[in-house]
Design a protein around this motif. Structure first.
Motif, PDB file in Angstrom:
ATOM      1  N   ALA A   7       0.818  -1.211   0.000  1.00 54.07           N
ATOM      2  CA  ALA A   7       0.000   0.000   0.000  1.00 54.07           C
ATOM      3  C   ALA A   7       0.855   1.266   0.000  1.00 54.07           C
ATOM      4  O   ALA A   7       0.356   2.354  -0.249  1.00 54.07           O
ATOM      5  N   ASP A   8       2.142   1.138   0.249  1.00 54.57           N
ATOM      6  CA  ASP A   8       2.921   2.348   0.525  1.00 54.57           C
ATOM      7  C   ASP A   8       3.537   2.990  -0.715  1.00 54.57           C
ATOM      8  O   ASP A   8       4.345   3.906  -0.597  1.00 54.57           O
ATOM      9  N   LEU A   9       3.179   2.488  -1.898  1.00 49.58           N
ATOM     10  CA  LEU A   9       3.668   3.043  -3.168  1.00 49.58           C
ATOM     11  C   LEU A   9       5.175   2.918  -3.347  1.00 49.58           C
ATOM     12  O   LEU A   9       5.777   3.647  -4.122  1.00 49.58           O
ATOM     13  N   GLN A  10       5.786   2.002  -2.603  1.00 53.09           N
ATOM     14  CA  GLN A  10       7.203   1.736  -2.863  1.00 53.09           C
ATOM     15  C   GLN A  10       7.333   0.989  -4.178  1.00 53.09           C
ATOM     16  O   GLN A  10       8.355   1.058  -4.849  1.00 53.09           O
ATOM     17  N   ASP A  11       6.286   0.240  -4.493  1.00 51.82           N
ATOM     18  CA  ASP A  11       6.265  -0.491  -5.754  1.00 51.82           C
ATOM     19  C   ASP A  11       5.331   0.245  -6.701  1.00 51.82           C
ATOM     20  O   ASP A  11       4.146   0.352  -6.435  1.00 51.82           O
ATOM     21  N   GLN A  65      12.662  -0.117 -10.364  1.00 48.59           N
ATOM     22  CA  GLN A  65      13.290   0.727  -9.349  1.00 48.59           C
ATOM     23  C   GLN A  65      12.343   0.842  -8.169  1.00 48.59           C
ATOM     24  O   GLN A  65      11.213   1.263  -8.339  1.00 48.59           O
ATOM     25  N   ARG A  66      12.802   0.502  -6.990  1.00 51.67           N
ATOM     26  CA  ARG A  66      11.930   0.630  -5.828  1.00 51.67           C
ATOM     27  C   ARG A  66      12.022   2.044  -5.267  1.00 51.67           C
ATOM     28  O   ARG A  66      13.102   2.565  -5.039  1.00 51.67           O
ATOM     29  N   ALA A  67      10.868   2.663  -5.080  1.00 52.35           N
ATOM     30  CA  ALA A  67      10.823   4.041  -4.600  1.00 52.35           C
ATOM     31  C   ALA A  67      10.820   4.052  -3.079  1.00 52.35           C
ATOM     32  O   ALA A  67      10.571   3.040  -2.459  1.00 52.35           O
TER      33      ALA A  67
HETATM   34 MG    MG Z   1       7.145  -0.706   2.223  1.00 51.71          MG
END
Ligand code: MG
Ligand code: UDP
Length: 336
Positions: free
Chosen positions: A107-111, A208-210
């Motif tokens: 859910a955290d928009l890292q992906d 790329q992971r944010a």
């Molecule tokens: Mg995360």
């Protein structure tokens, strides 16, 4: 029958796409996640359902999800009765989804959800699992990056599955892989390992992971360690074998010690009179025994957990499921 659905769906038919999003105390991000994910899915243009799993959040996450759900019929919400952990939340989502092809995303928009389009392209080419490989981990501590790398190298070296390096649970799965995964009832769920274990055609996709959009990681060191030991112990018996090897080595050493002591006592006049040797031996062996007892306890404890056969989770609330025909049919079946 399942196969026919897959084939027609892949060959340009219109598959149903489900996305599972586990959320735990994500009040600061869910609105943005919903917006960005919605935009990315609109771009893809398939029939989509997004299933948000509220994993017993203590903040306003569930309220926000319910509010968003009110305005969006493609959105489904499953609220678990308490915090069951990330891996169980993902499992709950997989059990509730109906798509021919299913994506999992944090859910955290890292992906970035935009990657789903590329993943779907791979799926259309025949991949059953498309797992995202992190080319870079922006915004994560050097320790986390380093420890994650070491950990996956180690687990691959000692276990019989090959878990791809630098992957998380961000991935796309064909229905056949989802069903296979759900057929595995174990409680200590290490999903990235289990998916690697089920087989089928698995294809990596680099991204790329944010950094996190907002909020904090829900995996502090203690949880990371617990997660790592789940992965290790549920995929490998090597730690136990290691106990046998170490025990044998120590026993061998003490045998040499005995020979040495006898030799000194019989053939020389300056044998050991002190307690040092004795002390060291007792402490060393005692310590080893405790360590390995604990290790066996870890396995036994897990066997105990499995033996209880408790359900993996309980659902406190569901929203958005009544709107689809398929679910309505399901729920009548439930009542019958
Ligand atoms: Mg995360
Ligand atoms: N999460 C969850 N239950 C938990 C812990 C985390 O559902 O008990 C969710 C969390 O909301 C997020 C995802 O799992 O969507 C990954 O967690 P996080 O981003 O904190 O982990 P990290 O990316 O730091 O490894």
């Amino acid at each position: 029958m399942q196969n026919r659905v897959e084939v027609s769906a892949r060959e340009g038919g219109s598959p149903n796409f489900s996305v599972v999003v586990p959320c735990f105390n994500e009040e600061e991000v869910v609105r943005e996640t919903h917006k960005r994910l919605g935009a990315a899915l609109a771009e893809i243009g398939l029939a989509c359902e997004v299933i948000y799993i509220d994993d017993g959040s203590a903040d306003k996450t569930l309220d926000i999800l319910m509010e968003l759900q009110n305005d969006d019929p493609s959105m489904r919400v499953v609220a678990l009765s308490r915090n069951f952990g990330h891996q169980v939340a993902v499992t709950a989502g997989l059990e509730h989804c109906t798509g021919d092809v299913v994506g999992i995303i944090d859910a955290d928009l890292q992906d970035p959800p935009e990657i789903f389009a590329e993943m779907l392209a791979e799926w259309r080419k025949g991949a059953d699992v498309v797992y995202a490989v992190r080319a870079e981990r922006a915004g994560e501590t050097a320790f986390k990056t380093w420890s994650a790398k070491r950990f996956y190298r180690f687990i691959n070296a000692i276990s019989d599955v090959d878990i791809p390096l630098d992957t998380g649970d961000f991935r796309l799965m064909d229905r056949c892989a989802v069903d296979a995964l759900l057929a595995m009832p174990e409680r200590d769920r290490f999903i990235r390992g289990m998916v690697a274990w089920v087989g089928f055609k698995q294809v990596p996709l680099s991204y790329q992971r944010a950094p996190r959009f907002a909020g904090e990681t829900k995996y502090p060191l203690k949880r990371m360690l617990r997660f790592a030991s789940d992965g290790l112990l549920s995929f490998s018996l090597v730690p136990m074998r290691f106990a046998i090897l170490t025990g044998s080595a120590v026993a061998g050493l003490s045998f040499l010690g005995i020979l040495y002591a006898l030799f000194m006592r019989i053939f020389t006049s300056d044998w050991v009179t002190g307690w040092t040797m004795l002390f060291i031996a007792v402490l060393f062996i005692g310590g080893l025994q405790l360590i390995f007892l604990g290790l066996i306890g870890e396995y036994v404890g897990r066997v105990y957990g499995e033996a209880k056969r408790r359900p993996l989770y309980f659902v406190k609330r569901r929203a958005g499921f009544e709107k689809s025909g398929r679910d309505a049919a399901d729920s009548t079946a439930d009542h019958a």
